[in-house]
Write an enzyme that holds these catalytic residues in place. Structure first.
Site, PDB file in Angstrom:
ATOM      1  N   SER A 144      35.239  38.804  31.458  1.00  0.00           N
ATOM      2  CA  SER A 144      36.574  39.374  31.273  1.00  0.00           C
ATOM      3  C   SER A 144      37.596  38.266  31.394  1.00  0.00           C
ATOM      4  CB  SER A 144      36.839  40.451  32.326  1.00  0.00           C
ATOM      5  OG  SER A 144      38.191  40.872  32.298  1.00  0.00           O
ATOM      6  N   TYR A 157      37.147  43.352  41.189  1.00  0.00           N
ATOM      7  CA  TYR A 157      36.823  43.190  39.773  1.00  0.00           C
ATOM      8  C   TYR A 157      37.046  41.751  39.322  1.00  0.00           C
ATOM      9  CZ  TYR A 157      36.899  43.823  34.723  1.00  0.00           C
ATOM     10  OH  TYR A 157      36.646  43.718  33.373  1.00  0.00           O
TER      11      TYR A 157
END
Length: 260
Positions: A144, A157
């Site tokens: 990501s 995350y």
């Protein structure tokens, strides 16, 4: 060896039951590739395979489970030598700092980092067997772009994706001598069941189908880094390159606005 996605490649794809993985499976099948698709939800995988029964095999598993992965190991050779693995399974859980709970950090790390690492237990031998025959072999890890800037609530995350990217880059260095290519995919916001739960603005968000298209095109061009959409990823990189004190103030301000 070339990282170009060759015609009729045999591919293992994790996280295929929804979101980017599902869209990617469909587009790869449309391009003539054969896929072993893995996810936790067998019903969703079966529905996906039914759309391309000659080109897909469902191999349900939880990638954090060593026993699940061991059970599907033989499936990786269903279509012949494995040319590529796309490790896409992941999760996103946000931390509410007022109710800090380390289990949120752990959940992100277990799925995103440990699950990917455990997937290599079975796929790396398969890719090495392909290379031993003089054929290209590629490992694709979907990370990501979120970790490029310290967003509030994203402690778990963002940290997991930072670790995952480092893991992938280190693998690239170690596997270079064996001729196994490692590709890192760093998406921005993509509309998926995971991001549908987000309660904040998501700039430059794109559809799962668009994300899958960009990944396929990047693989076909032989890219080692696939980041998109450009406006968002360039903005994050530019913000992350600012002096740390300024980054800290911006991140804190954004976090306060989000909490309020």
């Amino acid at each position: 060896m070339s990282r170009r996605l060759e015609t009729a490649s045999n591919i293992w794809l994790t996280g295929a039951s929804s979101g980017i993985g599902e869209a990617l499976a469909k587009q790869l099948a449309t391009h003539g590739h054969r896929l072993i698709v893995t996810g936790r939800r067998k019903e969703a995988l079966d529905a996906l395979v039914n759309q391309h029964p000659e080109q897909m095999l469902a191999a349900p598993a939880d990638t954090t489970s060593k026993s699940d992965l061991e059970a599907l190991k033989d499936s990786l050779g269903h279509f012949g030598d494995l040319d590529m693995a796309i490790l896409n399974a992941g999760t996103c859980e946000y931390l509410e700092i007022a109710e800090y709970d380390s289990r949120v950090i752990e959940a992100n790390m277990i799925t995103n980092v440990v699950g990917t690492a455990r997937s290599l237990d079975i796929v790396l031998p398969a890719l090495r067997a392909t290379r031993a025959k003089g054929k290209p072999a590629t490992l694709v890890i979907v990370s990501s772009s979120a970790w490029w800037f310290p967003f509030g609530r994203a402690e778990g995350y963002g940290a997991s994706k930072a670790a995952l990217t480092y893991f992938a880059h280190a693998l690239r260095a170690d596997l270079a001598a064996e001729g196994i290519d490692v590709v890192v995919v760093s998406p921005g916001f993509v509309k998926t069941p995971l991001t549908d739960r987000n309660d904040f603005p998501m700039p430059f968000i794109i559809s799962s189908e668009d994300a899958a298209h960009r990944i396929v095109k990047g693989l076909e061009k032989g890219k080692t880094e696939i980041a998109f959409p450009r406006r968002f990823t360039w903005l994050l990189k530019a913000l992350g390159a600012l002096p740390q004190g300024l980054v800290d103030r911006m991140a804190a301000s954004m976090a306060r606005n989000n909490h309020s």
